[in-house]
Scaffold this active site. Structure first.
Site, PDB file in Angstrom:
ATOM      1  N   LYS A 177       0.815  -1.217   0.000  1.00 11.28           N
ATOM      2  CA  LYS A 177       0.000   0.000   0.000  1.00 11.28           C
ATOM      3  C   LYS A 177       0.849   1.268   0.000  1.00 11.28           C
ATOM      4  O   LYS A 177       0.476   2.268  -0.606  1.00 11.28           O
ATOM      5  CB  LYS A 177      -0.952  -0.005   1.197  1.00 11.28           C
ATOM      6  CG  LYS A 177      -2.068  -1.035   1.071  1.00 11.28           C
ATOM      7  CD  LYS A 177      -3.107  -0.847   2.154  1.00 11.28           C
ATOM      8  CE  LYS A 177      -4.285  -1.785   1.944  1.00 11.28           C
ATOM      9  NZ  LYS A 177      -5.346  -1.614   2.944  1.00 11.28           N
ATOM     10  N   LYS A 214     -12.760  -2.243  -5.338  1.00 12.93           N
ATOM     11  CA  LYS A 214     -13.462  -0.967  -5.211  1.00 12.93           C
ATOM     12  C   LYS A 214     -12.645   0.175  -5.780  1.00 12.93           C
ATOM     13  O   LYS A 214     -13.193   1.210  -6.152  1.00 12.93           O
ATOM     14  CB  LYS A 214     -13.751  -0.693  -3.729  1.00 12.93           C
ATOM     15  CG  LYS A 214     -14.696  -1.668  -3.075  1.00 12.93           C
ATOM     16  CD  LYS A 214     -14.946  -1.337  -1.612  1.00 12.93           C
ATOM     17  CE  LYS A 214     -13.788  -1.698  -0.724  1.00 12.93           C
ATOM     18  NZ  LYS A 214     -14.087  -1.515   0.715  1.00 12.93           N
ATOM     19  N   LYS A 248      -8.137  -9.111  -9.138  1.00 14.00           N
ATOM     20  CA  LYS A 248      -9.247  -9.237  -8.213  1.00 14.00           C
ATOM     21  C   LYS A 248     -10.219  -8.072  -8.399  1.00 14.00           C
ATOM     22  O   LYS A 248      -9.795  -6.934  -8.643  1.00 14.00           O
ATOM     23  CB  LYS A 248      -8.716  -9.254  -6.773  1.00 14.00           C
ATOM     24  CG  LYS A 248      -9.734  -9.672  -5.727  1.00 14.00           C
ATOM     25  CD  LYS A 248      -9.063  -9.815  -4.373  1.00 14.00           C
ATOM     26  CE  LYS A 248     -10.057 -10.230  -3.307  1.00 14.00           C
ATOM     27  NZ  LYS A 248      -9.426 -10.367  -1.978  1.00 14.00           N
TER      28      LYS A 248
END
Length: 343
Positions: A112, A198, A195
Site C-alpha cells: 500500500k 473498489k 481481483k
C-alpha cells in the site's frame, strides 16, 4: 453458539459483488452458528486521506449493505469503529506490546505504501495493531479472513500471546481464522487476472451492490470473454477444480463461471458440466437473470435505507452501545493487568 465472530469492512467505496460473495453473504450464514459483531472500520479507512463527507456517506452505505444483505440487527451487532473508543485505547496498549520487527514483516504495508514509504502515514504502518485491538477487545474467537489478511491475524495472535506472557494473564484470546470458500476471490469483469476491486478506476470492472437491473445487465454484457464456447468437464482435475494451466488460458471465462456457481450455490464443477459447449451470449443472459434475482432485492433495500439515514444511524448507535457493553469491561481488566489506575 460456536464462539464470537468479529469482522469489518472499510467504508472507502461502494461495496461490490466480490465483497458480497466473499464476505457479507458468509456473514449472514454465520449468524446462525456464532455470536457476531460486524464493524464499519472507519478508523482504518483514514490511514489514507478520506474526504470527510464521503466517509460519512460511505459509512452509512456499508451499513445499509450489511442490513439489506440479511444481517439481523436483533441478533448481530453492527456499528462504526469510531463509535467505540475502546479500539483506539486498546490499540495504544498493544502498540507497546507489538515489536517493530513484527510490523516490518507485514507485506500489506509495503504494497500500500509503495515506493514512497517515508511519506506514508504512521497509521498505515500500525494498521495491523489496530486490527488486533478490534479483535482482541471483544475476545473474539473467530475472524473470517481472506488470504490477504491472514498475516494480520497471525500478528494479532502473536500480540495476544506476548501480552498474556508479559502480564501473566489469559485476558487476550488468540483468534482462529475462518477462511472463505471458493467464492472468496471474485475477479474483475475487465481482467480475469485481477481481483474485483473498489479502487479500480473502471466502474465496468465490478458489479456494485447498488447497481440496478439495467446496470447489472450492461456490465455483464460488456464483461470480457473470448470467442470460444464454454469449456466442459475435461478442464477439471480429479478434485473437481479447474486445472491451473486451463485457468491461465481463459481467466475471464472461469471468473464468470465461478460467479454463476457462487450466486446459484452450486459447485463450479457442476456449472461447468451443465454449461459445456454453450455460447457466451446465451450464458451471459442466464448469468444476468441470476445476478439480478439475487442482487436486485439487496440493491433496492439499500436504496430505501439510504433514503432514510436516521434508520441507519439508529442501528449504528444501538450497535455501538452493545459493542461498548462487551468491550469496556474487557479493556478495564487489560488496564488493570498493565497497572493503570482506575479513572
Amino acid at each position: 453458539m460456536k464462539g464470537r465472530i468479529f469482522s469489518g469492512v472499510q467504508p472507502t467505496h461502494t461495496l461490490h459483488l466480490g465483497n458480497y460473495l466473499g464476505a457479507v453473504r458468509n456473514w449472514v450464514r454465520m449468524q446462525k452458528e456464532y455470536e457476531c459483531i460486524f464493524c464499519v472500520v472507519d478508523m482504518h479507512a483514514i490511514t489514507v486521506f478520506q474526504d470527510p463527507a464521503e466517509l460519512t456517506k460511505n459509512t452509512r452505505e456499508v451499513t445499509a449493505a450489511f442490513m439489506a444483505s440479511g444481517i439481523d440487527v436483533s441478533h448481530s451487532i453492527i456499528f462504526a469503529q469510531s463509535q467505540n473508543r475502546v479500539h483506539a485505547q486498546l490499540a495504544w496498549i498493544l502498540n507497546c506490546v507489538a515489536r517493530v520487527g513484527w510490523l516490518n514483516r507485514m507485506t500489506q504495508f509495503k504494497e500500500k505504501a509503495g515506493k514512497d514509504r517515508e511519506n506514508a502515514s504512521v497509521g498505515l504502518y500500525t494498521y495491523p495493531v489496530l486490527m488486533a485491538a478490534d479483535i482482541l477487545g471483544y475476545q473474539a474467537t473467530h475472524v473470517p479472513v481472506g488470504e490477504d489478511q491472514k498475516q494480520h491475524l497471525e500478528l494479532a495472535r502473536d500480540i495476544a500471546q506476548k501480552f498474556n506472557t508479559d502480564f501473566g494473564s489469559d485476558l487476550l484470546v488468540p483468534p482462529n481464522p475462518v477462511i472463505g470458500g471458493p467464492a472468496a476471490r471474485v475477479m474483475s469483469l475487465r481482467d480475469g487476472a485481477k481481483k474485483m476491486s473498489k479502487s479500480d478506476p473502471s466502474d465496468y470492472s465490478r458489479i456494485n451492490m447498488t447497481d440496478d437491473a439495467d446496470t447489472i445487465a450492461l456490465k455483464l454484457r460488456k464483461a470480457k470473454t473470448d470467442p470460444e464456447a464454454l469449456p466442459g468437464p475435461e478442464v477439471l482435475d480429479e478434485k473437481g477444480q479447474v486445472k491451473a494451466e486451463e485457468d491461465a488460458k481463459r481467466p475471464e471465462a472461469y471468473n464468470l463461471l465461478a460467479i454463476y456457481a457462487a450466486l446459484s450455490d452450486k459447485e463450479l464443477a457442476q456449472v461447468i458440466t451443465e454449461t459445456a459447449g454453450k455460447e457466451f451470449s446465451a450464458f451471459k443472459r442466464d448469468l444476468t437473470d441470476l445476478a439480478v434475482s439475487v442482487l436486485g432485492p439487496i440493491g433496492g433495500e439499500m436504496k430505501r435505507l439510504l433514503d432514510h439515514p436516521a434508520e441507519v444511524d439508529a442501528v449504528l448507535k444501538a450497535g455501538a452501545e452493545k459493542a461498548r457493553a462487551i468491550s469496556e469491561p474487557i479493556l478495564k481488566k487489560i488496564e488493570n493487568a498493565v497497572g493503570f489506575l482506575s479513572a
